[in-house]
Design an enzyme around this catalytic site. Sequence first.
Site, mmCIF file in Angstrom:
data_model
loop_
_atom_site.group_PDB
_atom_site.id
_atom_site.type_symbol
_atom_site.label_atom_id
_atom_site.label_comp_id
_atom_site.label_asym_id
_atom_site.label_seq_id
_atom_site.Cartn_x
_atom_site.Cartn_y
_atom_site.Cartn_z
ATOM 1 N N SER A 1 0.753 2.389 7.648
ATOM 2 C CA SER A 1 0.176 1.158 7.079
ATOM 3 C C SER A 1 -1.310 0.658 7.945
ATOM 4 O O SER A 1 -1.672 -0.225 7.622
ATOM 5 C CB SER A 1 1.211 0.050 7.088
ATOM 6 O OG SER A 1 2.108 -0.028 5.932
ATOM 7 N N THR A 2 -1.276 1.482 8.964
ATOM 8 C CA THR A 2 -2.588 0.913 9.766
ATOM 9 C C THR A 2 -4.002 1.440 9.193
ATOM 10 O O THR A 2 -4.988 1.053 9.906
ATOM 11 C CB THR A 2 -2.451 1.480 11.147
ATOM 12 O OG1 THR A 2 -2.450 2.912 11.188
ATOM 13 C CG2 THR A 2 -1.118 1.059 11.748
ATOM 14 N N GLY A 3 -4.200 2.131 8.279
ATOM 15 C CA GLY A 3 -5.324 2.505 7.529
ATOM 16 C C GLY A 3 -5.566 1.711 6.458
ATOM 17 O O GLY A 3 -5.788 0.546 6.491
ATOM 18 N N GLY B 1 -6.336 8.809 2.370
ATOM 19 C CA GLY B 1 -5.842 9.030 3.548
ATOM 20 C C GLY B 1 -4.838 10.074 3.895
ATOM 21 O O GLY B 1 -5.014 11.422 3.440
ATOM 22 N N VAL B 2 -3.803 9.796 4.726
ATOM 23 C CA VAL B 2 -2.710 10.900 5.179
ATOM 24 C C VAL B 2 -2.032 11.363 3.820
ATOM 25 O O VAL B 2 -1.657 12.829 3.917
ATOM 26 C CB VAL B 2 -1.722 10.470 6.102
ATOM 27 C CG1 VAL B 2 -0.830 9.522 5.637
ATOM 28 C CG2 VAL B 2 -0.938 11.666 6.872
ATOM 29 N N ASP B 3 -1.673 10.612 2.925
ATOM 30 C CA ASP B 3 -1.221 10.933 1.487
ATOM 31 C C ASP B 3 -2.094 11.933 0.950
ATOM 32 O O ASP B 3 -1.453 13.022 0.591
ATOM 33 C CB ASP B 3 -1.169 9.787 0.520
ATOM 34 C CG ASP B 3 -0.322 9.804 -0.640
ATOM 35 O OD1 ASP B 3 -0.344 8.890 -1.258
ATOM 36 O OD2 ASP B 3 0.518 10.925 -0.763
ATOM 37 N N TYR C 1 -3.854 0.285 4.405
ATOM 38 C CA TYR C 1 -2.982 -0.956 4.197
ATOM 39 C C TYR C 1 -3.224 -1.973 5.296
ATOM 40 O O TYR C 1 -2.643 -3.193 5.128
ATOM 41 C CB TYR C 1 -1.486 -0.366 4.204
ATOM 42 C CG TYR C 1 -1.076 0.092 2.793
ATOM 43 C CD1 TYR C 1 -2.119 0.113 1.697
ATOM 44 C CD2 TYR C 1 0.307 0.261 2.532
ATOM 45 C CE1 TYR C 1 -1.615 0.603 0.499
ATOM 46 C CE2 TYR C 1 0.447 0.862 1.262
ATOM 47 C CZ TYR C 1 -0.512 0.993 0.220
ATOM 48 O OH TYR C 1 0.011 1.506 -0.971
ATOM 49 N N ASP D 1 -3.789 16.337 13.095
ATOM 50 C CA ASP D 1 -3.593 16.362 11.727
ATOM 51 C C ASP D 1 -1.989 16.601 11.437
ATOM 52 O O ASP D 1 -1.644 17.733 11.820
ATOM 53 C CB ASP D 1 -4.210 17.498 11.167
ATOM 54 C CG ASP D 1 -4.233 17.402 9.686
ATOM 55 O OD1 ASP D 1 -5.113 18.114 8.988
ATOM 56 O OD2 ASP D 1 -3.490 17.068 9.014
ATOM 57 N N ASN E 1 2.124 5.721 -1.357
ATOM 58 C CA ASN E 1 2.034 4.140 -1.951
ATOM 59 C C ASN E 1 3.217 4.388 -3.143
ATOM 60 O O ASN E 1 3.996 5.166 -3.285
ATOM 61 C CB ASN E 1 0.727 4.218 -3.035
ATOM 62 C CG ASN E 1 0.484 5.248 -3.829
ATOM 63 O OD1 ASN E 1 1.278 5.316 -4.889
ATOM 64 N ND2 ASN E 1 -0.716 5.750 -3.599
HETATM 65 N N1 APR Z 1 -2.981 13.279 9.815
HETATM 66 C C1 APR Z 1 -2.328 11.971 10.583
HETATM 67 N N2 APR Z 1 -2.785 10.982 10.271
HETATM 68 C C2 APR Z 1 -3.800 10.766 9.356
HETATM 69 C C3 APR Z 1 -4.289 11.930 8.598
HETATM 70 C C4 APR Z 1 -3.769 13.245 8.858
HETATM 71 N N3 APR Z 1 -4.165 14.397 8.165
HETATM 72 N N4 APR Z 1 -5.122 11.339 7.701
HETATM 73 C C5 APR Z 1 -5.193 9.944 7.915
HETATM 74 N N5 APR Z 1 -4.200 9.681 8.950
HETATM 75 C C6 APR Z 1 -4.109 8.231 9.553
HETATM 76 C C7 APR Z 1 -5.244 7.483 9.276
HETATM 77 O O1 APR Z 1 -6.070 7.737 10.184
HETATM 78 C C8 APR Z 1 -4.231 5.971 9.776
HETATM 79 O O2 APR Z 1 -4.126 6.009 11.300
HETATM 80 O O3 APR Z 1 -2.890 7.965 8.810
HETATM 81 C C9 APR Z 1 -2.722 6.496 9.292
HETATM 82 C C10 APR Z 1 -2.303 5.628 8.154
HETATM 83 O O4 APR Z 1 -3.446 5.453 7.249
HETATM 84 P P1 APR Z 1 -3.447 5.616 5.680
HETATM 85 O O5 APR Z 1 -3.244 7.119 5.245
HETATM 86 O O6 APR Z 1 -4.587 4.987 4.997
HETATM 87 O O7 APR Z 1 -2.067 5.098 5.074
HETATM 88 P P2 APR Z 1 -1.755 3.737 5.032
HETATM 89 O O8 APR Z 1 -2.673 2.565 5.889
HETATM 90 O O9 APR Z 1 -0.107 3.372 5.104
HETATM 91 O O10 APR Z 1 -2.177 3.134 3.519
HETATM 92 C C11 APR Z 1 -1.340 3.856 2.272
HETATM 93 O O11 APR Z 1 -3.549 4.641 1.427
HETATM 94 O O12 APR Z 1 -3.686 6.806 1.037
HETATM 95 C C12 APR Z 1 -3.356 5.707 0.568
HETATM 96 O O13 APR Z 1 -1.858 6.630 -1.224
HETATM 97 C C13 APR Z 1 -1.866 5.734 0.079
HETATM 98 O O14 APR Z 1 -1.910 3.729 -1.475
HETATM 99 C C14 APR Z 1 -1.501 4.426 0.043
HETATM 100 C C15 APR Z 1 -2.391 4.041 1.129
#
Ligand code: APR
Length: 168
Positions: A117-119, A32-34, A121, A10, A24
């Site tokens: 971007s791999t989640g 997600g991580v945000d 996005y 994490d 974003n």
């Molecule tokens: N620690 C590390 N990695 C994490 C965590 C964490 N606590 N939570 C999620 N992740 C990973 C996800 O599993 C993925 O591998 O971060 C990676 C990116 O995924 P997202 O968080 O969905 O980010 P992204 O694909 O860049 O999409 C961004 O999602 O949360 C919204 O506000 C954000 O609109 C923006 C979009």
Amino acid sequence: MERIKIVKGDITKQKVDAIVNAANNSLLGGGGVDGAIHRAAGPELLEECKKLNGCATGEAKITRGYRLPAKYVIHTVGPIWRGGNNEEDEYLAMCYENCFRLAEKYNIKTIAFPAISTGAYGFPLERATKIAITQTKKFLENNTSIEKVIFVCFDERTYECYKKLLKM
Ligand code: APR
């Protein structure tokens, strides 16, 4: 190579100078991580983000880390995957370049990245990982100030992908 580390975990728990947030364009939080970073940092993070007037895709902005163990959060906005013909690769590479540029400017020695971007996005994981590793190696070849770059993988699939591609 020895300055690059891959861990499964994490990012909000990482004891580093800066963690990178996959944000974003509004910089006002999300899922997600945000969402995890904002929850762990506390409400002051959002207050500071509100003053930044958003962030363009590929750009990066820095805030304090507040209740996080990390001193700073570098917020970057990755591209949304739209099939690969909308300069997604270039924008994702820019995210890493701009995060490193800010890290240098703020004399950051240790920095942790999520798989940008791999989640939500939807960027293909292997393609994104190649860009992350290539940009990091390129930066570290010309920079001695950063001591450690940690890729924090939240799930096994991401972790295995980073481990495999770092060896290549
Ligand atoms: N620690 C590390 N990695 C994490 C965590 C964490 N606590 N939570 C999620 N992740 C990973 C996800 O599993 C993925 O591998 O971060 C990676 C990116 O995924 P997202 O968080 O969905 O980010 P992204 O694909 O860049 O999409 C961004 O999602 O949360 C919204 O506000 C954000 O609109 C923006 C979009």
